[in-house]
Design a protein around this motif. Structure first.
Motif, PDB file in Angstrom:
ATOM      1  N   GLY A  91      -1.331 -39.716  16.843  1.00  0.00           N
ATOM      2  CA  GLY A  91      -1.821 -41.016  16.424  1.00  0.00           C
ATOM      3  C   GLY A  91      -2.809 -40.897  15.277  1.00  0.00           C
ATOM      4  O   GLY A  91      -3.670 -40.021  15.284  1.00  0.00           O
TER       5      GLY A  91
ATOM      6  N   SER B  56       5.448 -36.437  22.467  1.00  0.00           N
ATOM      7  CA  SER B  56       5.664 -37.817  22.068  1.00  0.00           C
ATOM      8  C   SER B  56       5.232 -38.083  20.630  1.00  0.00           C
ATOM      9  O   SER B  56       6.075 -38.365  19.780  1.00  0.00           O
ATOM     10  CB  SER B  56       4.922 -38.776  23.011  1.00  0.00           C
ATOM     11  OG  SER B  56       5.150 -40.120  22.626  1.00  0.00           O
ATOM     12  N   HIS B  57       3.932 -37.993  20.294  1.00  0.00           N
ATOM     13  CA  HIS B  57       3.507 -38.364  18.955  1.00  0.00           C
ATOM     14  C   HIS B  57       2.061 -37.949  18.691  1.00  0.00           C
ATOM     15  O   HIS B  57       1.322 -37.616  19.606  1.00  0.00           O
ATOM     16  CB  HIS B  57       3.647 -39.876  18.741  1.00  0.00           C
ATOM     17  CG  HIS B  57       2.752 -40.700  19.630  1.00  0.00           C
ATOM     18  ND1 HIS B  57       3.083 -41.015  20.921  1.00  0.00           N
ATOM     19  CD2 HIS B  57       1.546 -41.263  19.403  1.00  0.00           C
ATOM     20  CE1 HIS B  57       2.113 -41.731  21.462  1.00  0.00           C
ATOM     21  NE2 HIS B  57       1.151 -41.898  20.559  1.00  0.00           N
TER      22      HIS B  57
ATOM     23  N   PHE C 280       9.190 -39.901   5.941  1.00  0.00           N
ATOM     24  CA  PHE C 280       9.199 -40.436   7.296  1.00  0.00           C
ATOM     25  C   PHE C 280       9.995 -41.729   7.328  1.00  0.00           C
ATOM     26  O   PHE C 280      10.091 -42.452   6.340  1.00  0.00           O
ATOM     27  CB  PHE C 280       7.768 -40.709   7.785  1.00  0.00           C
ATOM     28  CG  PHE C 280       7.070 -39.492   8.307  1.00  0.00           C
ATOM     29  CD1 PHE C 280       7.072 -39.198   9.665  1.00  0.00           C
ATOM     30  CD2 PHE C 280       6.400 -38.635   7.448  1.00  0.00           C
ATOM     31  CE1 PHE C 280       6.426 -38.072  10.147  1.00  0.00           C
ATOM     32  CE2 PHE C 280       5.752 -37.517   7.917  1.00  0.00           C
ATOM     33  CZ  PHE C 280       5.769 -37.227   9.271  1.00  0.00           C
TER      34      PHE C 280
ATOM     35  N   SER D  54       0.735 -51.149  15.836  1.00  0.00           N
ATOM     36  CA  SER D  54       1.138 -49.755  15.948  1.00  0.00           C
ATOM     37  C   SER D  54       2.560 -49.587  15.409  1.00  0.00           C
ATOM     38  O   SER D  54       3.462 -50.317  15.815  1.00  0.00           O
ATOM     39  CB  SER D  54       1.074 -49.364  17.426  1.00  0.00           C
ATOM     40  OG  SER D  54       1.650 -48.115  17.634  1.00  0.00           O
TER      41      SER D  54
ATOM     42  N   LEU E  69       9.129 -34.795  14.331  1.00  0.00           N
ATOM     43  CA  LEU E  69       7.717 -35.129  14.487  1.00  0.00           C
ATOM     44  C   LEU E  69       7.564 -36.642  14.413  1.00  0.00           C
ATOM     45  O   LEU E  69       8.092 -37.278  13.494  1.00  0.00           O
ATOM     46  CB  LEU E  69       6.867 -34.483  13.392  1.00  0.00           C
ATOM     47  CG  LEU E  69       5.394 -34.910  13.371  1.00  0.00           C
ATOM     48  CD1 LEU E  69       4.667 -34.381  14.603  1.00  0.00           C
ATOM     49  CD2 LEU E  69       4.716 -34.413  12.111  1.00  0.00           C
ATOM     50  N   ARG E  70       6.868 -37.200  15.364  1.00  0.00           N
ATOM     51  CA  ARG E  70       6.613 -38.628  15.377  1.00  0.00           C
ATOM     52  C   ARG E  70       5.121 -38.864  15.210  1.00  0.00           C
ATOM     53  O   ARG E  70       4.307 -38.259  15.907  1.00  0.00           O
ATOM     54  CB  ARG E  70       7.090 -39.246  16.689  1.00  0.00           C
ATOM     55  CG  ARG E  70       7.003 -40.754  16.734  1.00  0.00           C
ATOM     56  CD  ARG E  70       7.547 -41.326  18.042  1.00  0.00           C
ATOM     57  NE  ARG E  70       8.913 -40.872  18.273  1.00  0.00           N
ATOM     58  CZ  ARG E  70       9.351 -40.417  19.452  1.00  0.00           C
ATOM     59  NH1 ARG E  70       8.551 -40.348  20.483  1.00  0.00           N
ATOM     60  NH2 ARG E  70      10.607 -40.041  19.588  1.00  0.00           N
ATOM     61  N   ILE E  71       4.774 -39.748  14.263  1.00  0.00           N
ATOM     62  CA  ILE E  71       3.385 -40.148  14.098  1.00  0.00           C
ATOM     63  C   ILE E  71       3.268 -41.632  14.385  1.00  0.00           C
ATOM     64  O   ILE E  71       4.207 -42.401  14.151  1.00  0.00           O
ATOM     65  CB  ILE E  71       2.823 -39.814  12.695  1.00  0.00           C
ATOM     66  CG1 ILE E  71       3.617 -40.488  11.580  1.00  0.00           C
ATOM     67  CG2 ILE E  71       2.759 -38.299  12.492  1.00  0.00           C
ATOM     68  CD1 ILE E  71       3.036 -40.291  10.183  1.00  0.00           C
ATOM     69  N   GLU E  72       2.125 -42.022  14.927  1.00  0.00           N
ATOM     70  CA  GLU E  72       1.841 -43.428  15.185  1.00  0.00           C
ATOM     71  C   GLU E  72       0.728 -43.843  14.231  1.00  0.00           C
ATOM     72  O   GLU E  72      -0.369 -43.278  14.262  1.00  0.00           O
ATOM     73  CB  GLU E  72       1.379 -43.620  16.629  1.00  0.00           C
ATOM     74  CG  GLU E  72       0.974 -45.035  16.953  1.00  0.00           C
ATOM     75  CD  GLU E  72       0.366 -45.168  18.343  1.00  0.00           C
ATOM     76  OE1 GLU E  72       0.290 -46.310  18.821  1.00  0.00           O
ATOM     77  OE2 GLU E  72      -0.044 -44.152  18.933  1.00  0.00           O
TER      78      GLU E  72
ATOM     79  N   GLU F  15       9.052 -41.191  12.062  1.00  0.00           N
ATOM     80  CA  GLU F  15       9.569 -39.867  12.436  1.00  0.00           C
ATOM     81  C   GLU F  15      10.077 -39.102  11.229  1.00  0.00           C
ATOM     82  O   GLU F  15      10.582 -39.696  10.270  1.00  0.00           O
ATOM     83  CB  GLU F  15      10.718 -39.988  13.437  1.00  0.00           C
ATOM     84  CG  GLU F  15      10.299 -40.415  14.800  1.00  0.00           C
ATOM     85  CD  GLU F  15      11.454 -40.434  15.789  1.00  0.00           C
ATOM     86  OE1 GLU F  15      12.617 -40.146  15.405  1.00  0.00           O
ATOM     87  OE2 GLU F  15      11.207 -40.747  16.962  1.00  0.00           O
TER      88      GLU F  15
ATOM     89  N   PHE G  86       5.507 -46.572  14.611  1.00  0.00           N
ATOM     90  CA  PHE G  86       5.920 -45.181  14.819  1.00  0.00           C
ATOM     91  C   PHE G  86       6.879 -44.763  13.712  1.00  0.00           C
ATOM     92  O   PHE G  86       7.842 -45.464  13.412  1.00  0.00           O
ATOM     93  CB  PHE G  86       6.591 -45.021  16.184  1.00  0.00           C
ATOM     94  CG  PHE G  86       5.624 -45.118  17.326  1.00  0.00           C
ATOM     95  CD1 PHE G  86       4.997 -43.981  17.818  1.00  0.00           C
ATOM     96  CD2 PHE G  86       5.329 -46.343  17.891  1.00  0.00           C
ATOM     97  CE1 PHE G  86       4.102 -44.070  18.868  1.00  0.00           C
ATOM     98  CE2 PHE G  86       4.434 -46.445  18.939  1.00  0.00           C
ATOM     99  CZ  PHE G  86       3.820 -45.303  19.433  1.00  0.00           C
TER     100      PHE G  86
ATOM    101  N   GLU H 230      10.458 -45.306   9.621  1.00  0.00           N
ATOM    102  CA  GLU H 230       9.871 -46.119  10.682  1.00  0.00           C
ATOM    103  C   GLU H 230      10.925 -46.343  11.764  1.00  0.00           C
ATOM    104  O   GLU H 230      12.050 -46.737  11.465  1.00  0.00           O
ATOM    105  CB  GLU H 230       9.379 -47.452  10.131  1.00  0.00           C
ATOM    106  CG  GLU H 230       8.615 -48.262  11.151  1.00  0.00           C
ATOM    107  CD  GLU H 230       7.982 -49.517  10.583  1.00  0.00           C
ATOM    108  OE1 GLU H 230       7.239 -50.165  11.335  1.00  0.00           O
ATOM    109  OE2 GLU H 230       8.227 -49.856   9.408  1.00  0.00           O
TER     110      GLU H 230
END
Length: 157
Positions: A10, A7-8, A29, A56, A64-67, A60, A58, A31
């Motif tokens: 954080g 998923s991600h 990245f 929050s 790769l997904r970052i929060e 990508e 997210f 949003e």
């Protein structure tokens, strides 16, 4: 296997808008979603407080997904000082780059820091690595290596 999909990761930040710009402008990245939550998520994130407000976002890139998480209440804890690299837990994010210097310039322009003492390799041979910090002190490795940037460094197993 019960696991469906990664998923991600954080990352707690002090200024989510600044961090979005940093990861968007320097590392490409995009949003993809955002949410705001309150005390209802306190048990999940192990914060027992009546006043909890978390924004929050997210982002990508390359699957790769970052929060990026900004706590308005309670305020974030800790400092921007980087700890020892061998401290347990997430140590860094890493990106393959085609050139290092323009990325370093972008890091500085967007409030990050360059750790010049970490620079290793030889740019004239096409091999160079260096660590930079995002505006909140999270380590990011820049990797200049020949070959396919989608492959992990090192010998295949």
């Amino acid at each position: 296997m019960a696991i469906q999909h990664f998923s991600h990761l954080g990352i707690c930040v002090t200024d989510v808008d600044r961090s979005i710009a940093f990861y968007r402008e320097i590392f490409g990245f995009v949003e993809v979603s955002k949410t705001a939550v309150g005390p209802e998520v306190g048990p999940l994130i192990e914060l027992d407080c009546a006043e909890l407000h978390l924004r929050s976002h997210f982002l990508e890139r390359d699957g790769l997904r970052i929060e990026l998480m900004q706590f308005d209440a309670p305020l974030p804890l800790g400092s921007r000082e980087r700890g020892p690299f061998n401290k347990l837990g997430l140590t860094h994010l890493a990106f393959r780059v085609s050139v290092i210097e323009p990325v370093i310039a972008g890091v500085i322009e967007h409030g990050g820091t360059v750790i010049e003492a970490t620079r290793v390799g030889r740019a004239d041979m096409g091999v160079e690595l260096i660590y930079v910090l995002d505006p909140d002190g999270n380590r990011i490795e820049l990797i200049l290596l020949p070959g396919d940037p989608t492959q992990a460094p090192g010998e295949p197993v």
